[in-house]
Motif scaffolding. Structure first.
Motif, PDB file in Angstrom:
ATOM      1  N   ARG A  94       0.850  -1.186   0.000  1.00 48.88           N
ATOM      2  CA  ARG A  94       0.000   0.000   0.000  1.00 48.88           C
ATOM      3  C   ARG A  94       0.885   1.235   0.000  1.00 48.88           C
ATOM      4  NH1 ARG A  94      -4.906  -2.410  -1.061  1.00 48.88           N
ATOM      5  NH2 ARG A  94      -5.348  -4.037   0.459  1.00 48.88           N
ATOM      6  N   VAL A  95       0.536   2.216  -0.812  1.00 45.07           N
ATOM      7  CA  VAL A  95       1.350   3.419  -0.934  1.00 45.07           C
ATOM      8  C   VAL A  95       0.539   4.660  -0.593  1.00 45.07           C
ATOM      9  CG1 VAL A  95       2.634   4.907  -2.531  1.00 45.07           C
ATOM     10  CG2 VAL A  95       2.884   2.416  -2.672  1.00 45.07           C
ATOM     11  N   VAL A  96       1.107   5.498   0.262  1.00 43.11           N
ATOM     12  CA  VAL A  96       0.545   6.816   0.564  1.00 43.11           C
ATOM     13  C   VAL A  96       1.564   7.834   0.089  1.00 43.11           C
ATOM     14  CG1 VAL A  96      -0.161   8.443   2.353  1.00 43.11           C
ATOM     15  CG2 VAL A  96      -0.782   6.024   2.550  1.00 43.11           C
ATOM     16  N   LEU A  97       1.166   8.692  -0.831  1.00 48.16           N
ATOM     17  CA  LEU A  97       2.065   9.717  -1.339  1.00 48.16           C
ATOM     18  C   LEU A  97       1.979  10.956  -0.472  1.00 48.16           C
ATOM     19  CD1 LEU A  97       1.513   9.407  -5.186  1.00 48.16           C
ATOM     20  CD2 LEU A  97       3.496   8.658  -3.870  1.00 48.16           C
ATOM     21  N   HIS A 141      -3.700   0.598   5.153  1.00 52.35           N
ATOM     22  CA  HIS A 141      -3.480  -0.766   5.635  1.00 52.35           C
ATOM     23  C   HIS A 141      -4.764  -1.586   5.585  1.00 52.35           C
ATOM     24  CE1 HIS A 141      -2.761  -3.863   8.878  1.00 52.35           C
ATOM     25  NE2 HIS A 141      -1.732  -4.049   8.087  1.00 52.35           N
ATOM     26  N   ALA A 142      -5.896  -0.926   5.810  1.00 56.80           N
ATOM     27  CA  ALA A 142      -7.192  -1.611   5.786  1.00 56.80           C
ATOM     28  C   ALA A 142      -7.711  -1.818   4.365  1.00 56.80           C
ATOM     29  CB  ALA A 142      -8.217  -0.824   6.603  1.00 56.80           C
ATOM     30  N   GLY A 143      -6.976  -1.324   3.377  1.00 55.92           N
ATOM     31  CA  GLY A 143      -7.395  -1.497   1.991  1.00 55.92           C
ATOM     32  C   GLY A 143      -8.271  -0.390   1.457  1.00 55.92           C
ATOM     33  N   HIS A 144      -8.347   0.724   2.184  1.00 56.46           N
ATOM     34  CA  HIS A 144      -9.159   1.856   1.753  1.00 56.46           C
ATOM     35  C   HIS A 144      -8.274   2.948   1.158  1.00 56.46           C
ATOM     36  CE1 HIS A 144     -12.228  -0.247   3.846  1.00 56.46           C
ATOM     37  NE2 HIS A 144     -11.859   0.123   5.057  1.00 56.46           N
ATOM     38  N   ALA A 145      -8.878   3.827   0.396  1.00 58.62           N
ATOM     39  CA  ALA A 145      -8.164   4.984  -0.129  1.00 58.62           C
ATOM     40  C   ALA A 145      -8.356   6.150   0.826  1.00 58.62           C
ATOM     41  CB  ALA A 145      -8.695   5.349  -1.519  1.00 58.62           C
ATOM     42  N   TYR A 146      -7.337   6.985   0.955  1.00 56.17           N
ATOM     43  CA  TYR A 146      -7.449   8.171   1.800  1.00 56.17           C
ATOM     44  C   TYR A 146      -6.885   9.364   1.050  1.00 56.17           C
ATOM     45  CZ  TYR A 146      -7.327  11.395   5.662  1.00 56.17           C
ATOM     46  OH  TYR A 146      -7.561  12.491   6.465  1.00 56.17           O
ATOM     47  N   ARG A 170     -11.253   2.847  -3.929  1.00 62.84           N
ATOM     48  CA  ARG A 170     -12.499   3.611  -3.949  1.00 62.84           C
ATOM     49  C   ARG A 170     -12.385   4.885  -4.780  1.00 62.84           C
ATOM     50  NH1 ARG A 170     -14.943   1.807   1.346  1.00 62.84           N
ATOM     51  NH2 ARG A 170     -16.030   3.785   1.648  1.00 62.84           N
ATOM     52  N   VAL A 171     -11.205   5.482  -4.804  1.00 59.90           N
ATOM     53  CA  VAL A 171     -11.021   6.706  -5.578  1.00 59.90           C
ATOM     54  C   VAL A 171     -11.208   6.429  -7.067  1.00 59.90           C
ATOM     55  CG1 VAL A 171      -9.419   8.546  -6.183  1.00 59.90           C
ATOM     56  CG2 VAL A 171      -9.473   7.669  -3.846  1.00 59.90           C
ATOM     57  N   GLN A 172     -10.598   5.355  -7.561  1.00 58.89           N
ATOM     58  CA  GLN A 172     -10.761   5.007  -8.973  1.00 58.89           C
ATOM     59  C   GLN A 172     -12.220   4.718  -9.295  1.00 58.89           C
ATOM     60  OE1 GLN A 172      -8.073   1.813  -9.965  1.00 58.89           O
ATOM     61  NE2 GLN A 172      -6.309   3.175 -10.087  1.00 58.89           N
ATOM     62  N   ALA A 173     -12.929   4.066  -8.379  1.00 56.52           N
ATOM     63  CA  ALA A 173     -14.341   3.771  -8.610  1.00 56.52           C
ATOM     64  C   ALA A 173     -15.159   5.059  -8.669  1.00 56.52           C
ATOM     65  CB  ALA A 173     -14.868   2.851  -7.509  1.00 56.52           C
ATOM     66  N   ILE A 218      -1.841   9.699  10.482  1.00 58.26           N
ATOM     67  CA  ILE A 218      -2.086   8.388  11.082  1.00 58.26           C
ATOM     68  C   ILE A 218      -3.325   7.744  10.465  1.00 58.26           C
ATOM     69  CG2 ILE A 218      -2.769   7.221  13.224  1.00 58.26           C
ATOM     70  CD1 ILE A 218      -0.972   9.290  14.698  1.00 58.26           C
ATOM     71  N   ARG A 219      -4.373   8.530  10.256  1.00 53.62           N
ATOM     72  CA  ARG A 219      -5.591   7.997   9.624  1.00 53.62           C
ATOM     73  C   ARG A 219      -5.293   7.477   8.230  1.00 53.62           C
ATOM     74  NH1 ARG A 219      -8.136  12.584  11.789  1.00 53.62           N
ATOM     75  NH2 ARG A 219      -8.164  13.599   9.737  1.00 53.62           N
ATOM     76  N   ALA A 220      -4.447   8.190   7.489  1.00 55.45           N
ATOM     77  CA  ALA A 220      -4.113   7.777   6.129  1.00 55.45           C
ATOM     78  C   ALA A 220      -3.407   6.423   6.125  1.00 55.45           C
ATOM     79  CB  ALA A 220      -3.232   8.832   5.463  1.00 55.45           C
ATOM     80  N   VAL A 221      -2.474   6.220   7.051  1.00 51.65           N
ATOM     81  CA  VAL A 221      -1.748   4.951   7.131  1.00 51.65           C
ATOM     82  C   VAL A 221      -2.688   3.822   7.511  1.00 51.65           C
ATOM     83  CG1 VAL A 221       0.020   3.678   8.404  1.00 51.65           C
ATOM     84  CG2 VAL A 221       0.475   6.015   7.628  1.00 51.65           C
TER      85      VAL A 221
END
Length: 212
Positions: free
Chosen positions: A73-76, A115-120, A198-201, A108-111
């Motif tokens: 999982r990547v957070v930019l 990890h949970a498989g959601h987009a932030y 979710r963002v792509q959707a 922290i919420r983004a990480v």
């Protein structure tokens, strides 16, 4: 524990992010890197769950590094949210896009979300992301409509709420379902649409419904 990697070419930034993440209690900084190539190698070596990558790094930038980190999982993380950066991030299916001006709680919420498989997405760039697909072109709109046609009525309803930026818990309250059921629906929708997150959707839905 969520095993994370921090990649930024500014040591002071790395130190600050590390302090924030390790204060969470459920996040471990397992590796650090100072350029994109080093980040890719470190992520593979240390079995990283979530990689926080600065976009503007030497040797290999964050977008290019993200493209090589399949399975991580990547957070930019960036000081600016230019349209090209946001578009590139969405195209590569990254899990999050956070500005360096974000609060510690937001980081922290983004990480945790990644990890949970959601987009932030930072609120500051969420609207920009949704606006990327409008106005859409005819071919893209037709393709999006064809893909959306595979959804059941209930799945389409769930997607519409997800596209508004609602969490699984918020969607569950709207449709009077359990959060676990909503999570299952969201996973099914993403699989049917061939979307990484979710963002792509949400962008796909915007493509299908934008005036052209």
């Amino acid at each position: 524990m969520i095993r994370t990697l921090i990649a930024d070419d500014e040591p002071l930034i790395v130190s600050g992010i590390r302090t924030v993440l390790e204060s969470a209690g459920d996040i471990e900084v397992a590796a650090v890197a100072h350029d994109g190539r080093e980040a890719v190698l470190a992520a593979r070596r240390h079995r990283i769950d979530v990689a926080l990558l600065d976009i503007a790094m030497p040797v290999m930038d964050g977008l290019a590094a993200a493209a090589e980190l399949a399975g991580t999982r990547v957070v930019l993380l960036t000081a600016f949210g230019g349209a090209d950066n946001v578009r590139g991030a969405v195209r590569r299916g990254v899990s999050g896009f956070v500005l360096k001006t974000c609060t510690p709680d937001e980081l922290i919420r983004a990480v945790r979300a990644a990890h949970a498989g959601h987009a932030y997405l930072s609120p500051a760039v969420a609207r920009q992301v949704l606006d990327l697909a409008a106005p859409g072109d005819d071919e893209r709109g037709r393709d999006a409509a064809r893909r959306l046609a595979a959804l059941t009525a209930r799945e389409a309803d769930i997607l519409a709420l997800v596209a508004q930026g609602l969490s699984n818990a918020q969607v569950a309250r709207r449709v009077h379902m359990t959060e676990a059921s909503v999570k299952t629906y969201v996973s099914r929708v993403l699989a049917k649409l061939g979307c990484a997150n979710r963002v792509q959707a949400a962008l796909l839905l915007r493509d299908a419904t934008s005036p052209r």
